[in-house]
Scaffold this motif. Structure first.
Motif, PDB file in Angstrom:
ATOM      1  N   HIS A 177       3.601  34.660  27.608  1.00 26.28           N
ATOM      2  CA  HIS A 177       2.440  35.122  26.860  1.00 26.28           C
ATOM      3  C   HIS A 177       1.416  33.995  26.927  1.00 26.28           C
ATOM      4  O   HIS A 177       1.710  32.853  26.572  1.00 26.28           O
ATOM      5  N   LEU A 178       0.222  34.318  27.389  1.00 20.62           N
ATOM      6  CA  LEU A 178      -0.841  33.330  27.500  1.00 20.62           C
ATOM      7  C   LEU A 178      -1.855  33.557  26.396  1.00 20.62           C
ATOM      8  O   LEU A 178      -2.243  34.682  26.110  1.00 20.62           O
ATOM      9  N   SER A 179      -2.271  32.462  25.790  1.00 23.57           N
ATOM     10  CA  SER A 179      -3.324  32.552  24.787  1.00 23.57           C
ATOM     11  C   SER A 179      -4.294  31.406  25.028  1.00 23.57           C
ATOM     12  O   SER A 179      -3.943  30.384  25.622  1.00 23.57           O
ATOM     13  N   TRP A 180      -5.497  31.591  24.580  1.00 23.90           N
ATOM     14  CA  TRP A 180      -6.529  30.597  24.806  1.00 23.90           C
ATOM     15  C   TRP A 180      -7.199  30.251  23.493  1.00 23.90           C
ATOM     16  O   TRP A 180      -7.568  31.139  22.715  1.00 23.90           O
ATOM     17  N   ALA A 181      -7.334  28.960  23.224  1.00 27.35           N
ATOM     18  CA  ALA A 181      -8.057  28.479  22.052  1.00 27.35           C
ATOM     19  C   ALA A 181      -9.176  27.569  22.550  1.00 27.35           C
ATOM     20  O   ALA A 181      -8.986  26.804  23.501  1.00 27.35           O
ATOM     21  N   GLU A 182     -10.308  27.643  21.909  1.00 24.19           N
ATOM     22  CA  GLU A 182     -11.504  26.966  22.406  1.00 24.19           C
ATOM     23  C   GLU A 182     -11.311  25.467  22.635  1.00 24.19           C
ATOM     24  O   GLU A 182     -11.681  24.949  23.671  1.00 24.19           O
ATOM     25  N   GLY A 187       1.011  49.915  24.594  1.00 20.95           N
ATOM     26  CA  GLY A 187       0.940  48.702  23.791  1.00 20.95           C
ATOM     27  C   GLY A 187       2.305  48.130  23.446  1.00 20.95           C
ATOM     28  O   GLY A 187       2.422  47.305  22.545  1.00 20.95           O
ATOM     29  N   LEU A 188       3.352  48.555  24.152  1.00 20.79           N
ATOM     30  CA  LEU A 188       4.705  48.087  23.839  1.00 20.79           C
ATOM     31  C   LEU A 188       4.892  46.616  24.163  1.00 20.79           C
ATOM     32  O   LEU A 188       5.657  45.917  23.489  1.00 20.79           O
ATOM     33  N   LEU A 189       4.196  46.122  25.173  1.00 24.05           N
ATOM     34  CA  LEU A 189       4.298  44.699  25.528  1.00 24.05           C
ATOM     35  C   LEU A 189       3.694  43.841  24.416  1.00 24.05           C
ATOM     36  O   LEU A 189       4.283  42.845  24.000  1.00 24.05           O
ATOM     37  N   ASP A 190       2.539  44.254  23.899  1.00 23.45           N
ATOM     38  CA  ASP A 190       1.924  43.544  22.779  1.00 23.45           C
ATOM     39  C   ASP A 190       2.796  43.624  21.535  1.00 23.45           C
ATOM     40  O   ASP A 190       2.948  42.646  20.802  1.00 23.45           O
TER      41      ASP A 190
END
Length: 158
Positions: free
Chosen positions: A11-16, A56-59
């Motif tokens: 899972h990739l997420s990005w924060a400023e 939306g099952l992956l989320d």
């Protein structure tokens, strides 16, 4: 990521100010798991199907996994009402009344160092008082933000 035999889903997420962060959602070895746990393997791989992504099952899977992570569980343990319940149970058998701070420290010492590190800076989480609901005013020309447009585009493609 895969080499054909081993599969890893991140899972990739990005924060400023932090950049891209990647967390392992699951990993599977096709050879080993096909023999030991074929149902579990299928459940993992099924999340990658187009139908699962559209529904939306992956989320949903990621939110479920994130909710049960050691950090989330530790933060929940240090909520004021949980600590009060633990103190109430301990006070039933204790010769003296225990302070909430003492219960907090005892629970913290009981937990593993890894779980505490994942939870970050913790303290007693006080129960919030509910806010009054403000009256909603809606502008006639509501603007759809980019995230909503992206979700709509994904839904249209499904």
């Amino acid at each position: 990521l895969t080499n054909g035999l081993e599969w890893k889903l991140y899972h990739l997420s990005w924060a400023e100010h932090e950049g891209i962060d990647h967390d392992l959602a699951w990993q599977a070895n096709l050879v080993e798991e096909l023999e030991s746990d074929p149902e579990g393997l299928w459940e993992k791989l099924e999340l990658l199907s187009r139908a699962s992504v559209c529904k939306g099952l992956l989320d949903e899977y990621w939110e479920h996994k994130k909710s049960l992570s050691p950090g989330s569980v530790v933060r929940a343990l240090f909520a004021e009402d949980v600590l009060l319940s633990v103190r109430r149970e301990l006070n039933r058998k204790a010769p003296a009344r225990l302070d909430l701070e003492d219960v907090f420290n005892a629970v913290r010492e009981t937990l593993s160092k890894e779980a505490l590190l994942e939870a970050g800076d913790i303290g007693i989480t006080k129960k919030r008082k509910p806010r009054r609901k403000a009256q909603k005013t809606t502008a006639p020309d509501a603007v759809i933000d980019e995230a909503t447009q992206a979700e709509t585009a994904v839904a249209d493609n499904c």
